[in-house]
Design an enzyme around this catalytic site. Structure first.
Site, PDB file in Angstrom:
ATOM      1  N   TRP A  74       0.901  -1.146   0.000  1.00 24.50           N
ATOM      2  CA  TRP A  74       0.000   0.000   0.000  1.00 24.50           C
ATOM      3  C   TRP A  74       0.942   1.198   0.000  1.00 24.50           C
ATOM      4  O   TRP A  74       1.582   1.510   0.994  1.00 24.50           O
ATOM      5  CB  TRP A  74      -0.882   0.015   1.253  1.00 24.50           C
ATOM      6  CG  TRP A  74      -1.919   1.081   1.242  1.00 24.50           C
ATOM      7  CD1 TRP A  74      -2.949   1.223   0.349  1.00 24.50           C
ATOM      8  CD2 TRP A  74      -2.054   2.172   2.168  1.00 24.50           C
ATOM      9  NE1 TRP A  74      -3.708   2.320   0.670  1.00 24.50           N
ATOM     10  CE2 TRP A  74      -3.176   2.926   1.767  1.00 24.50           C
ATOM     11  CE3 TRP A  74      -1.328   2.602   3.283  1.00 24.50           C
ATOM     12  CZ2 TRP A  74      -3.586   4.079   2.444  1.00 24.50           C
ATOM     13  CZ3 TRP A  74      -1.749   3.747   3.962  1.00 24.50           C
ATOM     14  CH2 TRP A  74      -2.865   4.472   3.544  1.00 24.50           C
ATOM     15  N   ASN A 100       6.838  -3.271   6.283  1.00 20.30           N
ATOM     16  CA  ASN A 100       5.527  -2.630   6.491  1.00 20.30           C
ATOM     17  C   ASN A 100       5.733  -1.495   7.491  1.00 20.30           C
ATOM     18  O   ASN A 100       6.339  -1.705   8.542  1.00 20.30           O
ATOM     19  CB  ASN A 100       4.506  -3.627   7.060  1.00 20.30           C
ATOM     20  CG  ASN A 100       3.226  -2.914   7.489  1.00 20.30           C
ATOM     21  OD1 ASN A 100       2.824  -1.937   6.885  1.00 20.30           O
ATOM     22  ND2 ASN A 100       2.636  -3.385   8.576  1.00 20.30           N
ATOM     23  N   GLY A 101       5.264  -0.305   7.160  1.00 27.00           N
ATOM     24  CA  GLY A 101       5.439   0.830   8.080  1.00 27.00           C
ATOM     25  C   GLY A 101       6.155   1.970   7.382  1.00 27.00           C
ATOM     26  O   GLY A 101       6.179   2.043   6.151  1.00 27.00           O
ATOM     27  N   LYS A 466     -19.497   5.196   3.211  1.00 30.02           N
ATOM     28  CA  LYS A 466     -19.627   3.963   2.426  1.00 30.02           C
ATOM     29  C   LYS A 466     -19.665   4.290   0.927  1.00 30.02           C
ATOM     30  O   LYS A 466     -19.018   3.664   0.111  1.00 30.02           O
ATOM     31  CB  LYS A 466     -20.913   3.201   2.807  1.00 30.02           C
ATOM     32  CG  LYS A 466     -20.827   2.229   3.972  1.00 30.02           C
ATOM     33  CD  LYS A 466     -19.813   1.147   3.876  1.00 30.02           C
ATOM     34  CE  LYS A 466     -18.541   1.415   4.590  1.00 30.02           C
ATOM     35  NZ  LYS A 466     -18.130   1.926   5.728  1.00 30.02           N
ATOM     36  N   LYS A 580      -7.495  -2.020   4.548  1.00 33.02           N
ATOM     37  CA  LYS A 580      -8.475  -2.408   5.561  1.00 33.02           C
ATOM     38  C   LYS A 580      -8.234  -1.705   6.891  1.00 33.02           C
ATOM     39  O   LYS A 580      -9.163  -1.241   7.540  1.00 33.02           O
ATOM     40  CB  LYS A 580      -8.450  -3.916   5.762  1.00 33.02           C
ATOM     41  CG  LYS A 580      -9.476  -4.424   6.748  1.00 33.02           C
ATOM     42  CD  LYS A 580     -10.891  -4.176   6.249  1.00 33.02           C
ATOM     43  CE  LYS A 580     -11.977  -4.437   7.262  1.00 33.02           C
ATOM     44  NZ  LYS A 580     -13.256  -3.880   6.881  1.00 33.02           N
TER      45      LYS A 580
HETATM   46  C1  BG6 Z   1      -9.880   2.211   7.124  1.00 32.26           C
HETATM   47  C2  BG6 Z   1     -10.911   1.241   6.556  1.00 32.26           C
HETATM   48  O1  BG6 Z   1      -8.637   1.942   6.641  1.00 32.26           O
HETATM   49  O2  BG6 Z   1      -9.830   2.129   8.534  1.00 32.26           O
HETATM   50  C3  BG6 Z   1     -12.262   1.633   7.137  1.00 32.26           C
HETATM   51  O3  BG6 Z   1     -10.920   1.362   5.146  1.00 32.26           O
HETATM   52  C4  BG6 Z   1     -12.185   1.548   8.655  1.00 32.26           C
HETATM   53  O4  BG6 Z   1     -13.253   0.762   6.663  1.00 32.26           O
HETATM   54  C5  BG6 Z   1     -11.057   2.401   9.213  1.00 32.26           C
HETATM   55  O5  BG6 Z   1     -13.401   1.994   9.184  1.00 32.26           O
HETATM   56  C6  BG6 Z   1     -10.817   2.113  10.684  1.00 32.26           C
HETATM   57  O6  BG6 Z   1     -10.371   0.796  10.825  1.00 32.26           O
HETATM   58  P1  BG6 Z   1     -10.513   0.031  12.213  1.00 32.26           P
HETATM   59  O7  BG6 Z   1      -9.938  -1.319  11.937  1.00 32.26           O
HETATM   60  O8  BG6 Z   1      -9.680   0.806  13.222  1.00 32.26           O
HETATM   61  O9  BG6 Z   1     -11.953  -0.006  12.593  1.00 32.26           O
END
Ligand code: BG6
Length: 585
Positions: A74, A100-101, A466, A580
């Site tokens: 990413w 990662n990071g 959303k 995510k």
């Molecule tokens: C984002 C996700 O990266 O992080 C969202 O795309 C999510 O869907 C948000 O709500 C927060 O993530 P988490 O895991 O802390 O609830």
């Protein structure tokens, strides 16, 4: 955030690594790469795109050898290109790393290494780690000393895995997740248990400031000062192995469709924690709520419920904003942190700040083995199974159910009917046609507004998120009463407005707003148990008790965003530029 993985064992590494990367793709899907070692040679393949695409193009699985590392990216530093993809080899090619990071002092380190004659092929911060390891290894010719030296030079939040041409693997964790999987005669290193759960459910969660050495079947954990750490094996629940789409075209549709069941399992694996939390809330002077993205929107629901039904005043703070007003958290307060993954860096930092103020941390999390779980005093499990679709769906409704259960412990006035909530969701999930029709209507639209009052205002904000995440259409949540104080100026025939309008105390005022908007030529999508001539499109939800509506009205929005994403040919599971959970600040 990216996913990193490593394997050392008796089997051919590449196919196992590619399978693990496929399961962790939600962590980042800009590019993919694998490197393996065989006969003291490192071979590497990588490319821009998702695991499937790149594997088909360059045959990642064909790489030889029983030791290997892999990565899905990413992008944070450097564009999405083949040369910026991981793994990154060091100049000698005898070392390869995946990371990662973010290495915050990479520029400084890069300049020093360039003065020593090192060349860089990428724009990434990560490549610095590879050349730094080479420099330190050429001095000590010892992997342990090389790791201990290198971690003292790196600044930032990271986890990385390094493979040496002699087949040794090493990995270090500083804030970013790193988990070891212990199999029969084989070891896995991964950002997430999903990376190896198909092969073993024996996991070791590496603590912050520790590193791991794997040499054939010898395995050690040490802290950054070189002290040996005794491994703690945790059995991972097999539910995490269930990350299949089944007959669904996408994880997002599967996860939306699971909600009639997940509303029953929310918090069920941590009932005692719900009672304990309610008790702390009852006796606490100051209660703060925090989260990111959808989880932050759930804190707005919590704020509404706690104040209306339990007469508890709370403050919702966006996790990434807390660092700019740390003083706003009074000592000995309670901080409720909401996070599906339990790995969002902003939430972990907010919790850190609160802990420095001796706050009690109550967390609502889906992954009970996450970093946030380990930082919390009380952990309440969403218990909705793995959520792979990047846009949160079932986790949001599980968060709301848990908040309902906490408030139910605090106030006898709140009337919640979980059966009714579940059957309402089932009814809505049975009827997609109207929603599909509207999705084809809105695909060309550039602006959508979502309007709601009272508890429906946070739902309007979540709905807009959303739509943004899944369709890339600009969307905004509006508090019904704020319409005339500005947003009404935006209303014309080019926009759609979704009106969240179930028949409860907000119904009449919201219907009036719908008429005011219609008068300006905008097209109205009414989400309600009752139709109205103010609506151009009516999405019917069942007539229910007041507190069922915030959950039932969320489902059509999730479905609409999903079908509009298909209409716009975007990838509902892996929206562009998102991940995510974001483990970097
Ligand atoms: C984002 C996700 O990266 O992080 C969202 O795309 C999510 O869907 C948000 O709500 C927060 O993530 P988490 O895991 O802390 O609830």
């Amino acid at each position: 955030m990216c996913s990193i993985i490593g394997y050392s064992g008796d089997d051919t590494a590449a196919p196992i690594i590619v399978k693990g990367l496929r399961r962790m793709e939600y962590r980042g899907y800009d590019s993919v790469g694998v490197a393996t070692e065989s006969n003291n040679q490192i071979e590497l393949k990588k490319g821009v795109g998702k695991v499937e695409e790149v594997n088909t193009k360059v045959h990642l699985e064909k790489l030889p050898g029983k030791i290997g590392i892999g990565h899905t990216r990413w992008a944070t530093h450097g564009k999405v290109t083949d040369s910026n993809a991981h793994p990154h080899p060091s100049n000698s090619g005898k070392i390869a790393i995946v990371h990662n990071g973010i290495i915050e002092n990479f520029d400084e380190l890069k300049n020093e290494l360039q003065k020593d004659g090192y060349k860089f092929k990428s724009e990434t911060d990560s490549e610095v780690i590879a050349n730094l390891l080479q420099k330190n290894f050429e001095i000590s010719n010892n992997v342990k000393d090389t790791m201990m030296k290198t971690v003292t030079q790196l600044k930032g939040h990271y986890s990385f895995i390094v493979m040496f041409e002699n087949g040794q693997l090493a990995a270090a964790r500083f804030h970013e997740p790193l988990i070891v999987g212990v199999g029969d005669n084989n070891y896995f290193l991964s950002s997430d248990v999903l990376g190896f759960i198909e092969q073993t459910d024996n996991a070791i969660y590496i603590d912050n400031g520790n590193f791991v050495l794997i040499d054939q079947n010898k395995f050690q954990i040490l802290d950054f000062d070189g002290n040996e750490i005794k491994p703690q094996i945790t059995k991972v629940s097999k539910e995490f192995a269930d990350v299949y789409k089944g007959d669904y075209a996408h994880f997002t549709l599967k996860e939306i469709s699971e909600q009639a069941e997940t509303v029953f399992s929310a918090g069920e694996n941590t009932k005692k924690a719900i009672k304990e939390s309610a008790d702390y809330l009852k006796h606490s002077k100051n209660v703060f709520l925090t989260g990111s993205g959808t989880s932050y929107n759930a804190t707005l629901i919590a704020k509404y419920l706690l104040s209306k039904y339990a007469k508890i005043k709370t403050e919702s703070i966006i996790a990434s904003e807390l660092q700019f007003s740390p003083e706003s958290i009074e000592p000995n307060s309670i901080l409720i942190a909401i996070s599906q993954s339990g790995e969002s860096a902003d939430v972990l930092e907010a919790v850190d700040i609160a802990k420095q103020n001796d706050c009690k941390i109550i967390s609502i999390i889906n992954s009970l083995t996450s970093s946030l779980a380990r930082e919390s005093d009380i952990v309440i499990g969403m218990n909705c199974g793995p959520e792979i679709g990047v846009a949160a769906t079932k986790s949001f409704t599980s968060q709301m159910i848990i908040l309902y259960k906490i408030v139910q412990e605090l106030s006898k006035d709140i009337e919640i009917d979980f059966e009714e909530i579940s059957s309402s969701i089932s009814q809505i999930l049975e009827e997609h046609n109207m929603i599909k029709k509207i999705a084809s209507e809105i695909k060309e639209i550039s602006d959508i507004y979502v309007l709601g009052r009272g508890i429906h205002y946070p739902i309007a904000i979540e709905s807009a998120l959303k739509i943004k995440e899944l369709t890339y259409i600009h969307a905004e949540g509006i508090a019904g009463g704020e319409l005339k104080h500005g947003p009404l100026a935006l209303m014309d025939s080019n926009v759609f407005v979704i009106i969240i309008n179930p028949e409860d105390s907000t119904y009449q005022d919201t219907l009036t707003s719908a008429r005011e908007i219609k008068a300006r030529g905008a097209r109205i999508i009414g989400i309600s148990n009752k139709n109205s001539d103010a609506y151009d499109f009516w999405i019917k939800i069942p007539k229910t008790k007041e507190l069922t509506y915030p959950i039932s009205e969320t489902i059509p929005i999730q479905l609409l965003s999903y079908y509009a994403a298909l209409e716009k040919d975007t990838d509902p599971d892996y929206p562009r530029n998102l991940a995510k959970s974001v483990t970097v600040k």
